[in-house]
Motif scaffolding. Sequence first.
Motif, PDB file in Angstrom:
ATOM      1  N   ASP A   1      43.355  28.695  35.582  1.00 30.12           N
ATOM      2  CA  ASP A   1      44.126  28.382  34.373  1.00 30.12           C
ATOM      3  C   ASP A   1      44.493  26.903  34.308  1.00 30.12           C
ATOM      4  O   ASP A   1      44.327  26.251  33.267  1.00 30.12           O
ATOM      5  CB  ASP A   1      45.402  29.239  34.327  1.00 30.12           C
ATOM      6  N   LYS A   2      44.969  26.363  35.425  1.00 29.22           N
ATOM      7  CA  LYS A   2      45.357  24.958  35.448  1.00 29.22           C
ATOM      8  C   LYS A   2      44.147  24.057  35.254  1.00 29.22           C
ATOM      9  O   LYS A   2      44.188  23.071  34.506  1.00 29.22           O
ATOM     10  CB  LYS A   2      46.043  24.633  36.779  1.00 29.22           C
ATOM     11  N   LYS A   3      43.044  24.414  35.926  1.00 27.51           N
ATOM     12  CA  LYS A   3      41.828  23.600  35.842  1.00 27.51           C
ATOM     13  C   LYS A   3      41.261  23.603  34.438  1.00 27.51           C
ATOM     14  O   LYS A   3      40.854  22.555  33.909  1.00 27.51           O
ATOM     15  CB  LYS A   3      40.789  24.154  36.828  1.00 27.51           C
ATOM     16  N   VAL A   4      41.215  24.762  33.799  1.00 23.34           N
ATOM     17  CA  VAL A   4      40.664  24.870  32.443  1.00 23.34           C
ATOM     18  C   VAL A   4      41.503  24.059  31.461  1.00 23.34           C
ATOM     19  O   VAL A   4      40.966  23.360  30.594  1.00 23.34           O
ATOM     20  CB  VAL A   4      40.583  26.345  31.997  1.00 23.34           C
ATOM     21  N   GLU A   5      42.841  24.120  31.601  1.00 17.64           N
ATOM     22  CA  GLU A   5      43.692  23.344  30.695  1.00 17.64           C
ATOM     23  C   GLU A   5      43.501  21.846  30.911  1.00 17.64           C
ATOM     24  O   GLU A   5      43.387  21.075  29.944  1.00 17.64           O
ATOM     25  CB  GLU A   5      45.164  23.705  30.892  1.00 17.64           C
ATOM     26  N   GLU A   6      43.450  21.410  32.173  1.00 19.57           N
ATOM     27  CA  GLU A   6      43.259  19.988  32.474  1.00 19.57           C
ATOM     28  C   GLU A   6      41.931  19.486  31.916  1.00 19.57           C
ATOM     29  O   GLU A   6      41.867  18.427  31.288  1.00 19.57           O
ATOM     30  CB  GLU A   6      43.304  19.760  33.989  1.00 19.57           C
ATOM     31  N   GLU A   7      40.875  20.250  32.156  1.00 19.30           N
ATOM     32  CA  GLU A   7      39.555  19.832  31.689  1.00 19.30           C
ATOM     33  C   GLU A   7      39.471  19.865  30.162  1.00 19.30           C
ATOM     34  O   GLU A   7      38.836  19.001  29.551  1.00 19.30           O
ATOM     35  CB  GLU A   7      38.473  20.733  32.297  1.00 19.30           C
ATOM     36  N   SER A   8      40.111  20.863  29.538  1.00 21.61           N
ATOM     37  CA  SER A   8      40.104  20.956  28.079  1.00 21.61           C
ATOM     38  C   SER A   8      40.794  19.755  27.451  1.00 21.61           C
ATOM     39  O   SER A   8      40.321  19.197  26.447  1.00 21.61           O
ATOM     40  CB  SER A   8      40.785  22.245  27.616  1.00 21.61           C
ATOM     41  N   ARG A   9      41.918  19.349  28.039  1.00 24.77           N
ATOM     42  CA  ARG A   9      42.639  18.163  27.547  1.00 24.77           C
ATOM     43  C   ARG A   9      41.768  16.912  27.657  1.00 24.77           C
ATOM     44  O   ARG A   9      41.585  16.152  26.703  1.00 24.77           O
ATOM     45  CB  ARG A   9      43.923  17.953  28.345  1.00 24.77           C
TER      46      ARG A   9
ATOM     47  N   PHE B   1      33.453  23.784  38.119  1.00 21.95           N
ATOM     48  CA  PHE B   1      33.734  24.986  38.884  1.00 21.95           C
ATOM     49  C   PHE B   1      35.237  25.171  39.087  1.00 21.95           C
ATOM     50  O   PHE B   1      35.993  24.201  39.183  1.00 21.95           O
ATOM     51  CB  PHE B   1      33.042  24.929  40.247  1.00 21.95           C
ATOM     52  N   ALA B   2      35.658  26.424  39.147  1.00 19.33           N
ATOM     53  CA  ALA B   2      37.062  26.761  39.398  1.00 19.33           C
ATOM     54  C   ALA B   2      37.121  28.044  40.210  1.00 19.33           C
ATOM     55  O   ALA B   2      36.152  28.818  40.260  1.00 19.33           O
ATOM     56  CB  ALA B   2      37.818  26.930  38.082  1.00 19.33           C
ATOM     57  N   THR B   3      38.233  28.240  40.864  1.00 25.39           N
ATOM     58  CA  THR B   3      38.456  29.481  41.603  1.00 25.39           C
ATOM     59  C   THR B   3      39.465  30.324  40.838  1.00 25.39           C
ATOM     60  O   THR B   3      40.097  29.855  39.885  1.00 25.39           O
ATOM     61  CB  THR B   3      38.985  29.184  43.017  1.00 25.39           C
ATOM     62  N   ALA B   4      39.644  31.564  41.268  1.00 26.16           N
ATOM     63  CA  ALA B   4      40.608  32.450  40.602  1.00 26.16           C
ATOM     64  C   ALA B   4      42.019  31.885  40.713  1.00 26.16           C
ATOM     65  O   ALA B   4      42.859  32.085  39.832  1.00 26.16           O
ATOM     66  CB  ALA B   4      40.537  33.849  41.221  1.00 26.16           C
ATOM     67  N   GLN B   5      42.269  31.148  41.814  1.00 31.01           N
ATOM     68  CA  GLN B   5      43.614  30.613  42.049  1.00 31.01           C
ATOM     69  C   GLN B   5      43.942  29.417  41.136  1.00 31.01           C
ATOM     70  O   GLN B   5      45.078  29.263  40.691  1.00 31.01           O
ATOM     71  CB  GLN B   5      43.766  30.179  43.520  1.00 31.01           C
TER      72      GLN B   5
END
Length: 426
Positions: free
Chosen positions: A394-402, A387-391
């Motif tokens: 972007d950072k969460k998606v990049e961290e999780e993708s890595r 899960f992520a919030t609008a805030q």
Amino acid sequence: MKKIIFRNLLFLLLVSLVSCASPAKSGNYGKTKQNASNAFAELEGKESLSEQHEENEQNGGGKPAFDDLENEDFDLAEAVLKGSGIGEDEKTAKTDALAQLGSSIVANVSSKLFMSQEENNGKYSESFKNDVVIRSNVFLKGVKFTKPVRKDENVSVMAIMTRESIINTITYLLKTMPDDIDTLSPEKFDDVLTMIYLSYSLLYAVTDSQIPERGKYIEMLNSLKKEIETAATHGSVYFSAEYGAKGKVEIAGESFELNKKIFLKPGNYKFSVKLDGYKNLSGSLQLSKGDKKFVEIFLVPENPEKHEVFLKVENPLPIADDIEKALLDFGIVPTQKNELPHQIVVVVKTASVKVDNYERHTISVDISTFKNGEKFKITRYEHTPFFATAQNRDKKVEEESRKISSAVVKKFLSSVNLKEFFDDKN
């Protein structure tokens, strides 16, 4: 006189505390279990489970569903859950179909329960999935099979569960749960946990239209689940390595085999994993009462032979460096020389859906390996949603993708026969 009165009052207070504390050990497990059992027996169209339980004991206990099944044709539209199996013969194909059916049960409930933040941090885990898959031929009742179809050297068959077989299974699981769980060994207690988690999950597989007042039955199982979890004294952890891997796990001052469930009291533990020919691995974990933890071990060669490979990463985010580091651990040197005979293509995709004030993201990773222009092995991994919030999206998606892409590449390489991949004779 005052001292005598005080002593008497103190004695009565202690007696009261002991009497109040004694029932807390078992809680309301027995009553809650009986209420749920009777409710599902009625739902199944039976009067009561008490007489059935006595009859079951007189007949020597219930048999696994696998022994009671017959081949038959039916309308696949009736299927609520499905599992496809392949094997050298009919028996192995059915066993595989049951295992795949067990996997679909957990996948089904996970996709629904991830809508809730509370259940996102609950006890539905890879360990539970592993338990269900391993014991699906014992726990699942009333499963139907399609007629086996032979193609070339293999037999394929499909296992399905209808609304009726799901209710049959839940009723069976409830009536076979022991009446007293306080005296159970950690191994037996873990079985009871798996049984209630499976019952809970199966009920999520059906719809409100298939079972009127489904919420009422979910609440019954939820109450029973809480009673069982409260009575837990140990947790379990399963260290999983590629099938056939021989190694040892050292934890809590003892040594255990890989791919075996380990029961430990609640606490913080450090562990190390040792396998001949592979790098030693170490880590730590926290175990609570009733936990079912699953630790996946990626086998990294100790002294890998170096090989150059063409690498292509398809993803707009800067995650190529993380994937390259994962490859280097296995002796694979990534380059951009597309004329090389060995190539690896990694495609990382992200999908999202709005859930209340959150966004639920799922990352999928497709890995394709090619040898001399021909496909060697292709696989797809879909990671547990986060899960992520609008805030912080972007950072969460990049961290999780890595993190996910690196872990998936290691997992993939741990399952590939690299000697065969790099052997130019094949």
